[in-house]
Scaffold this motif. Structure first.
Motif, short mmCIF file in Angstrom:
data_model
loop_
_atom_site.label_atom_id
_atom_site.label_comp_id
_atom_site.label_asym_id
_atom_site.label_seq_id
_atom_site.Cartn_x
_atom_site.Cartn_y
_atom_site.Cartn_z
N ALA A 74 0.86 -1.20 0.16
CA ALA A 74 0.00 -0.16 -0.08
C ALA A 74 0.87 1.11 0.15
CB ALA A 74 -0.99 0.04 0.99
N LEU A 75 2.35 1.25 0.33
CA LEU A 75 2.79 2.40 0.51
C LEU A 75 3.50 3.04 -0.75
CD1 LEU A 75 6.27 1.65 0.19
CD2 LEU A 75 5.73 0.54 2.26
N LYS A 76 3.13 2.30 -1.93
CA LYS A 76 3.92 2.68 -3.11
C LYS A 76 3.55 3.98 -3.71
CE LYS A 76 4.58 -0.32 -6.26
NZ LYS A 76 4.54 -1.53 -7.32
N HIS A 77 4.34 4.72 -4.21
CA HIS A 77 4.09 6.22 -4.67
C HIS A 77 3.65 7.25 -3.77
CE1 HIS A 77 3.93 3.84 -8.28
NE2 HIS A 77 2.75 3.54 -8.34
N ARG A 78 3.12 7.18 -2.59
CA ARG A 78 3.06 7.97 -1.45
C ARG A 78 3.94 7.71 -0.49
NH1 ARG A 78 -1.53 8.67 1.13
NH2 ARG A 78 -0.97 10.78 1.77
N VAL A 79 5.27 7.36 -0.73
CA VAL A 79 6.18 6.78 0.11
C VAL A 79 6.34 7.57 1.37
CG1 VAL A 79 8.58 5.75 0.47
CG2 VAL A 79 7.18 5.29 -1.83
N GLY A 80 6.34 6.96 2.63
CA GLY A 80 6.59 7.72 3.90
C GLY A 80 5.35 8.24 4.26
N LEU A 81 4.64 9.01 3.58
CA LEU A 81 3.43 9.54 3.93
C LEU A 81 2.31 8.70 4.29
CD1 LEU A 81 3.24 12.34 1.01
CD2 LEU A 81 4.40 12.43 3.27
N MET A 139 23.62 1.82 -2.72
CA MET A 139 23.86 0.67 -3.47
C MET A 139 22.70 0.19 -4.44
SD MET A 139 23.00 -1.82 -0.18
CE MET A 139 23.89 -3.18 -0.81
N GLU A 140 23.20 -0.35 -5.59
CA GLU A 140 22.48 -0.49 -6.79
C GLU A 140 20.96 -1.03 -6.58
OE1 GLU A 140 20.88 0.00 -10.44
OE2 GLU A 140 22.81 0.90 -9.64
N ALA A 141 21.07 -2.10 -5.81
CA ALA A 141 19.71 -2.84 -5.52
C ALA A 141 18.87 -2.17 -4.81
CB ALA A 141 20.14 -4.32 -4.45
N LEU A 142 19.14 -1.06 -4.02
CA LEU A 142 18.37 -0.34 -3.50
C LEU A 142 17.79 0.82 -4.26
CD1 LEU A 142 19.57 0.25 0.17
CD2 LEU A 142 17.68 -1.11 -0.53
N LYS A 143 18.53 1.14 -5.38
CA LYS A 143 18.13 2.15 -6.42
C LYS A 143 16.88 1.56 -6.91
CE LYS A 143 22.34 4.40 -7.39
NZ LYS A 143 23.75 4.78 -8.46
N ALA A 144 17.01 0.31 -7.32
CA ALA A 144 15.97 -0.63 -7.98
C ALA A 144 14.83 -0.43 -7.16
CB ALA A 144 16.19 -2.11 -8.07
N MET A 145 14.96 -0.75 -5.69
CA MET A 145 13.86 -0.61 -4.63
C MET A 145 13.18 0.74 -4.98
SD MET A 145 11.96 -2.35 -2.60
CE MET A 145 11.09 -2.11 -0.95
N ASP A 146 13.91 1.83 -5.06
CA ASP A 146 13.40 3.06 -4.99
C ASP A 146 12.67 3.45 -6.35
OD1 ASP A 146 14.11 3.72 -2.50
OD2 ASP A 146 15.87 4.58 -2.96
N ARG A 147 13.02 2.81 -7.36
CA ARG A 147 12.24 2.97 -8.72
C ARG A 147 10.86 2.17 -8.55
NH1 ARG A 147 17.49 2.05 -10.54
NH2 ARG A 147 17.07 -0.22 -11.22
N THR A 148 11.01 1.32 -7.91
CA THR A 148 9.48 0.37 -7.63
C THR A 148 8.66 1.36 -6.63
OG1 THR A 148 10.60 -1.67 -8.11
CG2 THR A 148 8.86 -1.66 -6.79
N LEU A 149 9.15 1.79 -5.67
CA LEU A 149 8.38 2.36 -4.60
C LEU A 149 7.84 3.76 -5.32
CD1 LEU A 149 10.25 2.00 -1.52
CD2 LEU A 149 8.27 0.95 -1.83
N LEU A 150 8.57 4.42 -5.80
CA LEU A 150 8.20 5.83 -6.16
C LEU A 150 7.84 5.84 -7.78
CD1 LEU A 150 10.92 7.58 -4.07
CD2 LEU A 150 8.38 7.82 -3.92
N ALA A 167 10.30 14.60 -4.28
CA ALA A 167 10.30 15.72 -3.19
C ALA A 167 9.22 15.44 -2.38
CB ALA A 167 9.88 17.06 -4.00
N ALA A 168 7.97 15.03 -2.68
CA ALA A 168 6.98 14.74 -1.60
C ALA A 168 7.38 13.74 -0.44
CB ALA A 168 5.47 14.12 -2.35
N SER A 169 8.14 12.76 -0.95
CA SER A 169 8.64 11.86 -0.06
C SER A 169 10.09 12.17 0.73
CB SER A 169 8.85 10.45 -0.48
OG SER A 169 7.54 9.91 -0.96
N SER A 170 10.65 13.10 0.64
CA SER A 170 12.09 13.47 1.07
C SER A 170 11.96 14.41 2.40
CB SER A 170 12.84 14.14 0.00
OG SER A 170 14.00 14.65 0.46
#
Length: 617
Positions: free
Chosen positions: A439-446, A513-524, A536-539
């Motif tokens: 459920a957290l995808k795209h509105r990450v953190g919020l 690390m590269e694997a976390l870049k992939a994770m962030d691309r998925t999340l955001l 910006a909204a999640s930083s």
């Protein structure tokens, strides 16, 4: 295979022996960190009397070998910042361990004989990298080595003693070694070639890299369903692979015969997530069932379909293994009782020497209606205390993780100092179904902070928490949520303590690390250049000028998950407006495996709260 920011290694419980007169004066909170711990021992498939475990007996977490026939134990690794990543070969002859630099997670595999001797480079010809899985063959000379680098993405090599490593897999997206079959003829790989780092597909390869079979529930990334490798059947020539799937909205096991393509669904009448591993003869499965922050064990007979509960105390089983004699050994704890390695035989499996670890108070379960559904929170408070109390919201990392009814010295330290502690399994947490996790995808953190806010309102309304003395804290992803919460909910918190956090999401993305870049691309949904508004909204850096509470930040200068430069950017913004803050930097990675260092960090956090939290009326 899912990469995550994880829980900082500084959250590990710590140990080490002290002189008796010193321990008598030591407070319980410090004893909990110093008391020796042991992990669940891993044993060699073809030499079950040989085992490998992790312990903090010297004051630093290191690997130890254990000959269960003679009782002899040897410390395998001796590194200033500790070692926890190790694998015992199936024949029991070799111990492999990962050698990085001061916690930066970038390094090489080394090995040494189980009986003792000099370490040697395990895979000559392979440059340093981030690890992406390891599987060792029963022949004593074959290894399947997963590697991740910024330049190459993920590569997987077949390495045989005396031969150059053979590349059998390469892709830009994240992947990892799942398992090697008992006879060494099949290699299972988890991959995210479809671009969704939260939901893996599976491919089975031959040792030459050619494909045997594919299993993909994502339909090219159009469905958010993941698979995970749980292990090949431990029988020579057996082509059955135990697989975890999410087809019914939670994690469950099934058996996939990679030679015939036949899938055997195991419908287990258990709520929550279910995982499993093979019994040594391949006739049954050891089932681990997790539900509402607790877990239990079962034996599932593959022939009859009978599911039999294995008695364990209420709490959390954080690891379990079935032995050749049919007994089951498991690592168990609860919030009130320290961890212990137990056996269904009733014997003590491995009892660490030295001081005993003091217990703590049990957790209470709380369910709160939130914007996305019922939220589960775990609450601890000093025995006999009545509210309103100064209260610590201790937010877990991951984000795909969850807090459980298990022993944790950090929350117990706050309780010892008179605080209530609330831990929230927000949307994004595991253990409450696939939809809750995703459920957290795209509105990450919020999204996560909406759930934290709902539990905060309950804590105040119930009379537990003093609204003027609320602390937001967490490590790793929990540290990220702490900084984001201080900026987006500035009136809600009196104090913030962020441990190894994401602070400037854009800079973190470029440095991690590269694997976390992939994770962030998925999340955001893309890179910072592709979806700048989402980053910006999640930083936390976006909201830093709104922060009014005093802020404490601790960070490892070698951290590849939450790198130091992006934290320095956030700190510079705090400093530019003379905001009340303190920063502690230490020479390690994503947390510390050194006992004294971890105790120092907790003492600094407690002291910061004592100095800056408003006094009770």
């Amino acid at each position: 295979m899912t990469e995550s920011y994880g829980s900082a290694t500084g959250d590990r419980e710590a140990g080490g022996e002290m002189a008796e007169d010193t321990t008598e004066r030591m407070p319980d909170w410090e004893r909990r960190f110093r008391a020796p711990r042991v992990s669940l021992p891993d044993w060699a498939l073809d030499a079950p009397h040989r085992a490998l475990f992790v312990s903090n007996a010297t004051g630093t977490y290191e690997l130890y070998s254990w000959d269960r026939e003679t009782g002899e134990q040897q410390q395998v690794t001796h590194r200033p910042n500790g070692t926890t990543d190790g694998v015992l070969s199936p024949d029991g002859e070799w111990i492999w361990w990962f050698d990085d630099k001061d916690g930066d997670e970038f390094g090489v595999w080394r090995r040494r004989p189980f009986a003792g001797g000099e370490d040697e480079l395990a895979t000559p010809g392979l440059d340093p990298s981030y690890p992406a899985g390891l599987a060792l063959g029963r022949d004593g000379r074959t290894a399947v080595v997963g590697r991740s680098t910024d330049e190459d993405g993920t590569t997987i090599h077949l390495a045989r003693t005396g031969e150059p490593p053979l590349e059998i897999y390469r892709h830009r997206e994240s992947a990892g070694v799942g398992d090697l079959s008992h006879d060494g003829s099949l290699i299972a790989v988890e991959h995210t070639e479809h671009g969704d780092a939260m939901h893996s597909a599976l491919r089975v390869l031959r040792p030459d890299g050619t494909t045997v079979a594919e299993l993909d529930d994502t339909e090219g990334g159009t469905r958010e369903l993941g698979l995970e490798v749980l292990g090949f059947a431990p029988v020579d020539g057996d082509t059955r692979l135990l697989v975890g799937h999410q087809r019914r909205g939670r994690w469950e096991p099934m058996v996939w015969d990679v030679a015939t393509g036949r899938e055997t669904d195991l419908v287990l009448d258990l709520p929550g997530d279910v995982s499993a591993e093979w019994y040594p003869d391949g006739s049954a499965l050891l089932v681990v069932h997790g539900f509402e922050a607790r877990s239990e064990l079962f034996r599932y007979d593959l022939g009859s379909g009978r599911l039999e509960r294995i008695p364990t105390p209420p709490g959390t089983v954080s690891g379990a293994t079935a032995r050749p004699d049919g007994t089951v050994e498991y690592l168990w704890s609860s919030a009130a009782e320290p961890p212990a390695v137990r056996s269904t035989s009733g014997r003590v499996v491995l009892d660490p020497p030295g001081m005993r670890c003091p217990g703590s108070v049990p957790v209470e379960d709380v369910w709160v209606e939130g914007p996305g559904g019922r939220i589960h929170a775990l609450v601890q408070k000093p025995a006999g205390a009545t509210g309103p109390l100064p209260t610590v919201f201790d937010i877990h990392g991951g984000p795909t993780w969850h807090d459980s009814d298990s022993f944790a010295a950090g929350p117990a330290a706050w309780v010892d100092h008179g605080y209530a502690v609330v831990r929230v399994n927000y949307r994004g947490s595991t253990g409450y179904g696939r939809a809750w996790t995703d459920a957290l995808k795209h509105r990450v953190g919020l999204i996560e902070l909406e759930d934290v806010a709902a539990v905060r309102e309950w804590a105040i309304g119930s009379g537990l928490a003093d609204p003027e003395r609320l602390i937001l804290t967490g490590a790793s992803w929990g540290g990220y949520l702490t900084l984001l919460g201080l900026g987006t909910q500035p009136d809600a918190w009196a104090l913030g303590i962020a441990v190894v956090p994401v602070a400037d999401y854009v800079t973190a993305y470029h440095d991690e690390m590269e694997a976390l870049k992939a994770m962030d691309r998925t999340l955001l949904g893309g890179t910072p250049e592709e979806v700048p508004e989402r980053f910006a909204a999640s930083s936390p850096l976006t909201y830093v000028d709104r922060v009014t509470a005093p802020v404490y930040i601790s960070a490892g200068v070698n951290d590849p998950r939450c790198p130091i430069r992006q934290i320095e950017n956030y700190v510079a913004r705090l400093k530019s407006r003379d905001a009340v803050h303190e920063v502690y930097r230490y020479d390690a990675g994503h947390g510390s495996l050194v006992v004294d260092e971890r105790i120092k960090q907790v003492r600094l956090e407690l002291d910061f709260a004592e100095r800056h939290l408003p006094r009770a009326d």
